[in-house]
Design a protein around this motif. Sequence first.
Motif, PDB file in Angstrom:
ATOM      1  N   SER A  40       1.314  -1.068   0.207  1.00 13.59           N
ATOM      2  CA  SER A  40       0.233  -0.117  -0.101  1.00 13.59           C
ATOM      3  C   SER A  40       1.079   1.805  -0.017  1.00 13.59           C
ATOM      4  O   SER A  40       0.207   2.217  -0.693  1.00 13.59           O
ATOM      5  CB  SER A  40      -0.971  -0.452   1.152  1.00 13.59           C
ATOM      6  OG  SER A  40      -1.784  -1.369   1.533  1.00 13.59           O
ATOM      7  N   ASP A  41       2.049   1.133   0.752  1.00 14.33           N
ATOM      8  CA  ASP A  41       3.234   2.529   0.365  1.00 14.33           C
ATOM      9  C   ASP A  41       3.873   2.342  -1.067  1.00 14.33           C
ATOM     10  O   ASP A  41       3.638   3.669  -1.260  1.00 14.33           O
ATOM     11  CB  ASP A  41       4.300   1.755   1.620  1.00 14.33           C
ATOM     12  CG  ASP A  41       3.790   1.782   2.818  1.00 14.33           C
ATOM     13  OD1 ASP A  41       3.043   2.854   3.721  1.00 14.33           O
ATOM     14  OD2 ASP A  41       4.123   1.742   3.690  1.00 14.33           O
ATOM     15  N   TRP A  42       3.230   1.698  -1.382  1.00  8.62           N
ATOM     16  CA  TRP A  42       4.371   1.524  -3.372  1.00  8.62           C
ATOM     17  C   TRP A  42       2.828   2.709  -3.522  1.00  8.62           C
ATOM     18  O   TRP A  42       3.421   3.272  -4.305  1.00  8.62           O
ATOM     19  CB  TRP A  42       4.670  -0.073  -3.249  1.00  8.62           C
ATOM     20  CG  TRP A  42       4.438   0.374  -4.956  1.00  8.62           C
ATOM     21  CD1 TRP A  42       6.660   0.644  -5.013  1.00  8.62           C
ATOM     22  CD2 TRP A  42       4.151  -0.288  -5.938  1.00  8.62           C
ATOM     23  NE1 TRP A  42       6.015   0.156  -6.488  1.00  8.62           N
ATOM     24  CE2 TRP A  42       4.927  -0.140  -7.434  1.00  8.62           C
ATOM     25  CE3 TRP A  42       2.950  -0.504  -5.859  1.00  8.62           C
ATOM     26  CZ2 TRP A  42       4.584  -0.271  -8.299  1.00  8.62           C
ATOM     27  CZ3 TRP A  42       2.518  -0.622  -7.383  1.00  8.62           C
ATOM     28  CH2 TRP A  42       3.058  -0.485  -7.988  1.00  8.62           C
ATOM     29  N   HIS A  48      -0.908   6.653  -6.361  1.00  2.83           N
ATOM     30  CA  HIS A  48      -2.912   5.515  -6.818  1.00  2.83           C
ATOM     31  C   HIS A  48      -3.877   6.426  -5.530  1.00  2.83           C
ATOM     32  O   HIS A  48      -4.716   5.331  -5.480  1.00  2.83           O
ATOM     33  CB  HIS A  48      -2.628   3.937  -6.272  1.00  2.83           C
ATOM     34  CG  HIS A  48      -1.379   3.877  -7.891  1.00  2.83           C
ATOM     35  ND1 HIS A  48      -0.901   2.033  -8.129  1.00  2.83           N
ATOM     36  CD2 HIS A  48      -1.354   4.227  -9.133  1.00  2.83           C
ATOM     37  CE1 HIS A  48      -0.658   2.016  -8.938  1.00  2.83           C
ATOM     38  NE2 HIS A  48      -0.684   3.546  -9.767  1.00  2.83           N
ATOM     39  N   ASP A  49      -3.131   6.872  -4.635  1.00  2.00           N
ATOM     40  CA  ASP A  49      -4.391   7.435  -3.635  1.00  2.00           C
ATOM     41  C   ASP A  49      -4.559   8.531  -3.692  1.00  2.00           C
ATOM     42  O   ASP A  49      -3.616   9.622  -3.895  1.00  2.00           O
ATOM     43  CB  ASP A  49      -3.144   7.229  -2.497  1.00  2.00           C
ATOM     44  CG  ASP A  49      -4.891   7.303  -1.031  1.00  2.00           C
ATOM     45  OD1 ASP A  49      -5.216   8.228  -1.119  1.00  2.00           O
ATOM     46  OD2 ASP A  49      -4.847   6.021  -0.451  1.00  2.00           O
ATOM     47  N   SER A  50      -5.558   9.022  -3.914  1.00  2.00           N
ATOM     48  CA  SER A  50      -5.861  10.531  -4.106  1.00  2.00           C
ATOM     49  C   SER A  50      -6.320  11.442  -3.083  1.00  2.00           C
ATOM     50  O   SER A  50      -6.386  12.884  -2.846  1.00  2.00           O
ATOM     51  CB  SER A  50      -7.149  10.674  -4.618  1.00  2.00           C
ATOM     52  OG  SER A  50      -8.861   9.587  -3.267  1.00  2.00           O
ATOM     53  N   ASP A  51      -6.118  10.771  -1.731  1.00  2.00           N
ATOM     54  CA  ASP A  51      -5.644  11.838  -0.437  1.00  2.00           C
ATOM     55  C   ASP A  51      -4.688  12.369  -0.778  1.00  2.00           C
ATOM     56  O   ASP A  51      -4.840  12.828   0.711  1.00  2.00           O
ATOM     57  CB  ASP A  51      -6.085  10.438   0.724  1.00  2.00           C
ATOM     58  CG  ASP A  51      -7.774  10.012   1.068  1.00  2.00           C
ATOM     59  OD1 ASP A  51      -8.207  10.612   0.120  1.00  2.00           O
ATOM     60  OD2 ASP A  51      -7.945   8.588   1.744  1.00  2.00           O
ATOM     61  N   ILE A  52      -3.533  11.475  -1.168  1.00  2.00           N
ATOM     62  CA  ILE A  52      -2.487  11.851  -0.648  1.00  2.00           C
ATOM     63  C   ILE A  52      -1.565  13.605  -1.185  1.00  2.00           C
ATOM     64  O   ILE A  52      -2.612  14.025  -2.299  1.00  2.00           O
ATOM     65  CB  ILE A  52      -1.210  11.039  -1.151  1.00  2.00           C
ATOM     66  CG1 ILE A  52      -1.157   9.740  -0.045  1.00  2.00           C
ATOM     67  CG2 ILE A  52       0.243  11.581  -0.941  1.00  2.00           C
ATOM     68  CD1 ILE A  52      -0.154   8.535  -0.755  1.00  2.00           C
TER      69      ILE A  52
END
Length: 345
Positions: A40-42, A48-52
């Motif tokens: 998930s960190d990768w 791939h994560d819109s929250d970041i």
Amino acid sequence: MRAIVVERYGVLPTVQEVAEPEVAAGGVVLKVESTGLCRSDWHGWQGHDSDIVLPHVPGHEVAGTIAAVGDGVQGWAVGDRVTTPFICACGECEQCLEGNHQVCPNQLQPGFNYWGSFAEYVALPFAAVNLVRLPEGMSFDTAAGLGCRFATSFRAVHQVGKVQAGEDVVVFGCGGVGLSAVMIAAALGARVVAVDTNPGALELARKYGAAEIVQAGPDAVEEIRALTGGGPRVTMDALGSNEIVQQALRVLRPRGRHLQVGLLPDGVRLDVSRVIGQELQWLGSHGMAAHTYPEMLGMVASGVLRPADLVTRVIGLDDVPAALDELSAGTPAGVTVIRPSGVLG
């Protein structure tokens, strides 16, 4: 403090000196003793994560000692040894009041919604409902893997999938989540078939309880059917792959259950006619609430579950960029743990 900082998606992060987090009301600041390196960190590093929001510090599997306690926090003190689920639930919404903290709409996730645990210190919100006291004798390295991979697999296999003794369970993907699932399903009395491309991961799966191992590929479905007498009762995608999903659904017996834990950032196409015609179940599972940890910790204390065995590598912060990059080529066998202090002995 020293921390891993991502400044551009897909570009190797660097170790930098950044400000320590401030303790907020209702929360704590943790001195990070160990933190897991997870796929998930990768995904977060790849964008791939819109929250970041960049710049960003990853890391969401954490164990350590409380360094500061915010206003209103009761029952916790500086120096307490703790871990937490990667989903930090608010404790006050409808879902939380029903006990479903893992799907709290107000959840905060270190390493995604805000700066995470690839650092010497990390802030944790909503301490009253998210902190888990570590049992005596449990190492920080072992505890770091509980908050995401092991606890996620425990909930998926035991609480959501309701795996029973004697059932055939096929686990696709033998990274940290998959190996945890193999160990947990085997401990529950299931007959586990592990599938992966990595021979080293498959050997670890056999060590952790898999009755059969299968090399991933186009022939895997027929091999699994032969090994399970026509197909398993349960399949699990522990990696996140459209190809895996297709194989997992094709191989299931009628009225079988598919557990989806691996993230699918590019989406997936489903043969809905097969799902309907065979009465298959698609079951999503997302983390595990802190209040449900006691059963899992009890099984660890009794020796039925051995999450410590899954840790195969311990690294420092300076090794993290290269270790993240390794995940682009595949998942290394076993679980990698980071010690931000740099003390690896």
